[in-house]
Design an enzyme around this catalytic site. Structure first.
Site, mmCIF file in Angstrom:
data_model
loop_
_atom_site.group_PDB
_atom_site.id
_atom_site.type_symbol
_atom_site.label_atom_id
_atom_site.label_comp_id
_atom_site.label_asym_id
_atom_site.label_seq_id
_atom_site.Cartn_x
_atom_site.Cartn_y
_atom_site.Cartn_z
ATOM 1 N N CYS A 11 6.973 5.248 6.087
ATOM 2 C CA CYS A 11 7.341 6.501 4.987
ATOM 3 C C CYS A 11 6.971 7.793 5.701
ATOM 4 C CB CYS A 11 6.292 6.321 3.786
ATOM 5 S SG CYS A 11 4.456 6.367 4.279
ATOM 6 N N ASN A 14 2.332 8.148 6.280
ATOM 7 C CA ASN A 14 1.715 6.950 6.502
ATOM 8 C C ASN A 14 0.289 7.170 6.047
ATOM 9 O OD1 ASN A 14 0.717 5.009 9.628
ATOM 10 N ND2 ASN A 14 1.340 4.090 7.436
ATOM 11 N N CYS A 16 0.329 7.210 2.189
ATOM 12 C CA CYS A 16 0.347 6.605 0.751
ATOM 13 C C CYS A 16 0.924 5.618 0.631
ATOM 14 C CB CYS A 16 0.954 7.820 -0.050
ATOM 15 S SG CYS A 16 0.038 9.368 -0.002
ATOM 16 N N ARG A 17 2.289 5.489 1.081
ATOM 17 C CA ARG A 17 3.209 4.399 0.371
ATOM 18 C C ARG A 17 3.208 3.303 1.405
ATOM 19 N NH1 ARG A 17 8.388 8.070 -0.216
ATOM 20 N NH2 ARG A 17 7.250 9.327 1.447
ATOM 21 N N SER A 18 3.349 3.746 2.818
ATOM 22 C CA SER A 18 3.549 2.455 3.523
ATOM 23 C C SER A 18 2.371 1.882 3.951
ATOM 24 C CB SER A 18 4.294 2.970 4.998
ATOM 25 O OG SER A 18 3.628 3.954 5.695
ATOM 26 N N ASP A 128 7.845 9.651 -3.379
ATOM 27 C CA ASP A 128 6.658 10.016 -2.764
ATOM 28 C C ASP A 128 5.484 10.564 -3.922
ATOM 29 O OD1 ASP A 128 4.778 11.540 -1.419
ATOM 30 O OD2 ASP A 128 6.423 12.610 -0.370
HETATM 31 P P1 4NP Z 1 3.503 9.083 2.326
HETATM 32 O O1 4NP Z 1 3.119 10.438 1.364
HETATM 33 O O2 4NP Z 1 4.866 9.555 3.053
HETATM 34 O O3 4NP Z 1 3.780 8.287 1.056
HETATM 35 O O4 4NP Z 1 2.282 8.890 2.975
HETATM 36 C C1 4NP Z 1 3.034 11.474 1.894
HETATM 37 C C2 4NP Z 1 1.858 11.944 2.634
HETATM 38 C C3 4NP Z 1 1.681 13.206 3.178
HETATM 39 C C4 4NP Z 1 2.567 14.206 2.885
HETATM 40 C C5 4NP Z 1 3.725 13.714 2.294
HETATM 41 C C6 4NP Z 1 4.187 12.587 1.770
HETATM 42 N N1 4NP Z 1 2.656 15.385 3.486
HETATM 43 O O5 4NP Z 1 3.389 16.327 3.214
HETATM 44 O O6 4NP Z 1 1.526 15.866 4.233
#
Ligand code: 4NP
Length: 160
Positions: A11, A14, A16-18, A128
């Site tokens: 993702c 790294n 939240c989703r992955s 996201d």
């Molecule tokens: P992820 O979510 O890609 O599912 O881990 C996010 C975590 C952090 C950010 C964006 C999406 N960020 O902009 O910091």
């Protein structure tokens, strides 16, 4: 274990989703008795959260379904991942475009959208959840759980 099948979830951050996908899929493998045959990891295309534990909301949402992801730590995608993993599965189209750019330069495993494995096939991205509310994290878990079944079926066919 050289004949192990290795799966990488990708993702942006790294956190939240992955890592959620890593935890959910690892649980499915344990339930299926396939843990010894399949390796799982996750990473982000971005570098902001390297070394951090998953977002508290993702940890809570996973814990409410009996899955502990608190020990995971974020790392960034590296080009060698395309050599080291048999499945490189991204959460959204932007992650796919970013990894695909590297794949076009060097080859290896072609990245795909994780939701290609959704049996119903009605969605193609895991949204996201970072800037939204808790319901976004529940949605992430629902989509990931459903796609994990399709991925497991694909891997079973490969192992047979
Ligand atoms: P992820 O979510 O890609 O599912 O881990 C996010 C975590 C952090 C950010 C964006 C999406 N960020 O902009 O910091």
């Amino acid at each position: 274990m050289s004949n192990q099948i290795r799966v990488l979830f990708v993702c942006l951050g790294n956190i939240c989703r992955s890592p959620t996908a890593e935890g959910v899929f690892r649980q499915r493998l344990e339930q299926s008795g396939l843990s010894d045959h399949v390796g799982v990891d996750s990473c982000g295309t971005g570098n902001w959260h390297i070394g951090k534990a998953p977002d508290e909301r993702a940890r809570q949402a996973a814990a409410s379904r009996g899955i502990d992801i608190g020990h995971l730590r974020a790392r960034q995608f590296r080009p060698e991942d395309l050599e080291d993993f048999h499945y490189v599965l991204t959460m959204d189209r932007q992650n796919l475009a970013d990894v695909r750019d590297i794949w076009l330069q060097q080859g290896g495993t072609e990245p795909r959208l994780f939701l290609d494995f959704l049996e119903a096939g009605h969605e193609d991205e895991v949204p996201d959840p970072y800037y939204g509310g808790n319901d976004g994290f529940e949605r992430v878990l629902d989509l990931i759980t459903e796609a994990s079944d399709g991925l497991l079926a694909d891997i079973r066919a490969r192992l047979d």
